[in-house]
Structures are given as structure tokens and as C-alpha cells.
Scaffold this active site. Sequence first.
Site, short mmCIF file in Angstrom:
data_model
loop_
_atom_site.label_atom_id
_atom_site.label_comp_id
_atom_site.label_asym_id
_atom_site.label_seq_id
_atom_site.Cartn_x
_atom_site.Cartn_y
_atom_site.Cartn_z
N TYR A 22 0.84 -1.21 0.00
CA TYR A 22 0.00 0.00 0.00
C TYR A 22 0.87 1.26 0.00
CZ TYR A 22 -4.25 -2.76 0.92
OH TYR A 22 -5.29 -3.65 0.85
N PRO A 180 -16.12 -1.52 1.11
CA PRO A 180 -17.52 -1.71 1.54
C PRO A 180 -18.47 -0.63 1.00
CG PRO A 180 -16.21 -0.81 3.33
CD PRO A 180 -15.24 -1.15 2.23
N1 LIG Z 1 -7.61 -7.22 0.05
C1 LIG Z 1 -7.67 -6.50 -1.05
O1 LIG Z 1 -7.41 -6.98 -2.17
C2 LIG Z 1 -8.08 -5.07 -0.95
C3 LIG Z 1 -8.38 -4.33 -2.11
C4 LIG Z 1 -8.77 -3.01 -1.95
C5 LIG Z 1 -8.86 -2.45 -0.67
N2 LIG Z 1 -8.53 -3.20 0.43
C6 LIG Z 1 -8.63 -2.63 1.80
O2 LIG Z 1 -9.93 -2.16 1.99
C7 LIG Z 1 -9.89 -0.81 2.44
C8 LIG Z 1 -11.12 -0.10 2.01
O3 LIG Z 1 -11.23 -0.09 0.59
P1 LIG Z 1 -11.71 1.23 -0.14
O4 LIG Z 1 -10.81 2.33 0.23
O5 LIG Z 1 -11.93 0.91 -1.56
O6 LIG Z 1 -13.11 1.41 0.66
P2 LIG Z 1 -14.41 2.26 0.48
O7 LIG Z 1 -14.77 2.72 1.86
O8 LIG Z 1 -15.42 1.46 -0.28
O9 LIG Z 1 -14.01 3.50 -0.42
C9 LIG Z 1 -13.20 4.53 0.04
C10 LIG Z 1 -13.59 5.76 -0.72
O10 LIG Z 1 -14.87 6.19 -0.26
C11 LIG Z 1 -14.79 7.49 0.28
N3 LIG Z 1 -15.56 7.48 1.53
C12 LIG Z 1 -15.33 6.70 2.60
N4 LIG Z 1 -16.25 6.93 3.58
C13 LIG Z 1 -17.06 7.88 3.10
C14 LIG Z 1 -18.21 8.54 3.62
N5 LIG Z 1 -18.67 8.26 4.84
N6 LIG Z 1 -18.81 9.46 2.83
C15 LIG Z 1 -18.34 9.74 1.60
N7 LIG Z 1 -17.25 9.15 1.06
C16 LIG Z 1 -16.62 8.23 1.79
C17 LIG Z 1 -13.31 7.74 0.54
O11 LIG Z 1 -13.00 9.10 0.36
P3 LIG Z 1 -12.41 9.96 1.58
O12 LIG Z 1 -11.05 9.41 1.87
O13 LIG Z 1 -12.38 11.35 1.00
O14 LIG Z 1 -13.35 9.81 2.73
C18 LIG Z 1 -12.64 6.90 -0.52
O15 LIG Z 1 -12.55 7.59 -1.74
C19 LIG Z 1 -8.56 -0.27 1.87
O16 LIG Z 1 -8.11 0.84 2.59
C20 LIG Z 1 -7.67 -1.49 2.06
O17 LIG Z 1 -7.23 -1.55 3.41
C21 LIG Z 1 -8.16 -4.48 0.31
#
Ligand SMILES: NC(=O)c1ccc[n+]([C@@H]2O[C@H](COP(=O)([O-])OP(=O)(O)OC[C@H]3O[C@@H](n4cnc5c(N)ncnc54)[C@H](OP(=O)(O)O)[C@@H]3O)[C@@H](O)[C@H]2O)c1
Length: 261
Positions: A22, A180
Site C-alpha cells: 500500500y 464496503p
Molecule cells: N484485500 C484487497 O485486495 C483489498 C483491495 C482493496 C482495498 N482493500 C482494503 O480495503 C480498504 C477499504 O477499501 P476502499 O478504500 O476501496 O473502501 P471504500 O470505503 O469502499 O471506499 C473509500 C472511498 O470512499 C470514500 N468514503 C469513505 N467513507 C465515506 C463517507 N462516509 N462518505 C463519503 N465518502 C466516503 C473515501 O473518500 P475519503 O477518503 O475522502 O473519505 C474513498 O474515496 C482499503 O483501505 C484497504 O485496506 C483491500
Amino acid sequence: MEQLIQKSLDVGITTFDHADIYGDHRNEEIFGNVLRKNASLRQKIELVTKCGIKFPSTQRPKSWIKHYDTSKEHILWSVHNSLKMLSTDHIDLLLIHRPDPLMNPTEIAEAFTLLKQSGKVLHFGVSNFTPTQFEMLQHFLPFPLVTNQLEISVSYHVPLFDGSLDVLMKHQVSPMAWSPLGGGKLVREGQKEVFSKASKYNATEAQLSLAWLLKHPSSIFPVIGTTKPDRIVESAKAIDIQLDLQDWFEILKVAQGREMP
Ligand SMILES: NC(=O)c1ccc[n+]([C@@H]2O[C@H](COP(=O)([O-])OP(=O)(O)OC[C@H]3O[C@@H](n4cnc5c(N)ncnc54)[C@H](OP(=O)(O)O)[C@@H]3O)[C@@H](O)[C@H]2O)c1
């Protein structure tokens, strides 16, 4: 980073999800810098990290193509490096990041066993594994895998129907859900139709998306991905929302674009 960690702890979120790769291999070190400054923090949190993906980067000049490496040698090296970057003597949960087409379960079992015996890693899991890959690896391990971290959300609900969650429930293993909020798509694109009941629950779209996951009987742990401290607080409130059965199905119906058969 300090603010994000502190806000998380304030609302009872104590588990932090990392991977060696990451932030172009820098995130663990940035998080570790906070631990280096504040030694007492480590005992209040659980650290998850992952290994097994390699890609070309100035940080890793030997890789010239994106590939996977789940050899015993690489797993041991990766954990050694993660411990150093995170400034900790143990990792609470180590995941194999992606199913490696060349993975040798005997080698993985040897690496995991050494890491467990030395206390460097307390628990092990996988990520993005199919049900058969999960059961295959489990078959070779002397202790249970504790999770499969999968993409699961209102907008990507395939694991609810392809056996991924079924096999975890069979083994009494809780999934972790990455993206999520669909990587933010569910909130950015103002999915008003999907979340038409938001006012009934006095909830935001993000909170309803998380509450929808939390209703699943496999005890999904959503891995929230916000960089805004206030959104951590907002997300944590999802735990208090009990979605009615029919509202849960209405969200699914609109997301799928069709009724249940
Ligand atoms: N195992 C794997 O292959 C894999 C792959 C991908 C990700 N991951 C893990 O999963 C975690 C989460 O994934 P993700 O970042 O894609 O998750 P996500 O929560 O679905 O998406 C994050 C995005 O949503 C926005 N966001 C989050 N909360 C919000 C809210 N309450 N209101 C409006 N916008 C919101 C964030 O922007 P802001 O930052 O501006 O809030 C960011 O752009 C990653 O950090 C990583 O640790 C694992």
C-alpha cells in the site's frame, strides 16, 4: 495519520488493515512512525497486513512485472520487513493478498508455522480466495485460517451468491469486506434510489451501506477506507442501525436492478 488513528480509537475501531504494497510500499512505514512516537499505542490496536504481491517500483527494483510470490522465503522476508516498517514485534493477522496460481500450500504452511512459533504473527488468513482455494489451503494448515478478505458491498454482492460466504460460515470464519462503499462509488454517485430509506433510519448512504453488510449472518467486518477522521465517526454509527428485512432486500433489488427470483 495520528488523527485518523485517534478518531478510530475514540469510536472503538482498533483494527488497522495494511499491506506491504500500500502507498507504493510506504504506508506501513508511515503508520509505524506514529507507533515509533507513541509506544503505548501498540497494545491498544490490532495490526493486519498482507504479503504476496510484487510489482515494478523504485522501492522494489528487482520486480519488472506485476506478479505473485507466495514462496516460504518471500513470506518470511515480507513479514520481517513489515515488522520493521510497522515498528512492532508482532503482527496480529497476516493475509495472503491474492490467490497465487503457483501457490504451494506446503510451503505456505511451513512459513505460517515458523511465524506462529516465533510469535511474529498471531493469526493467518487470506484475501480474494475462492471457496475451493480457501478450503485447499486450510487443508494443509495445522491451525484455522481466521478470515478471507473479499470485495463485498451493496454494489458488489457476488460473494453472497457464489459460495464465498457459505464456505466461511461452514468453517465459522468471519469475512472482512474491502471496498464496503464500492470504493466510494455508492456515496459519490448519490445512489438515492438504492438508499431511499435513508431518512427512515436517519442515516447517511455510507451508514446504510455498512449496516447492509453488518446484517449478514457471517459477521462481516467492513474495512472502511476513508482518509477523513469525521467519516470514521460517521461510519462507526452504522453498528447501531438494524435494517428491517424488507428494507435490506429493497436495497439489494435496486442495486441488482431486479427483484429476487
Ligand atoms: N484485500 C484487497 O485486495 C483489498 C483491495 C482493496 C482495498 N482493500 C482494503 O480495503 C480498504 C477499504 O477499501 P476502499 O478504500 O476501496 O473502501 P471504500 O470505503 O469502499 O471506499 C473509500 C472511498 O470512499 C470514500 N468514503 C469513505 N467513507 C465515506 C463517507 N462516509 N462518505 C463519503 N465518502 C466516503 C473515501 O473518500 P475519503 O477518503 O475522502 O473519505 C474513498 O474515496 C482499503 O483501505 C484497504 O485496506 C483491500
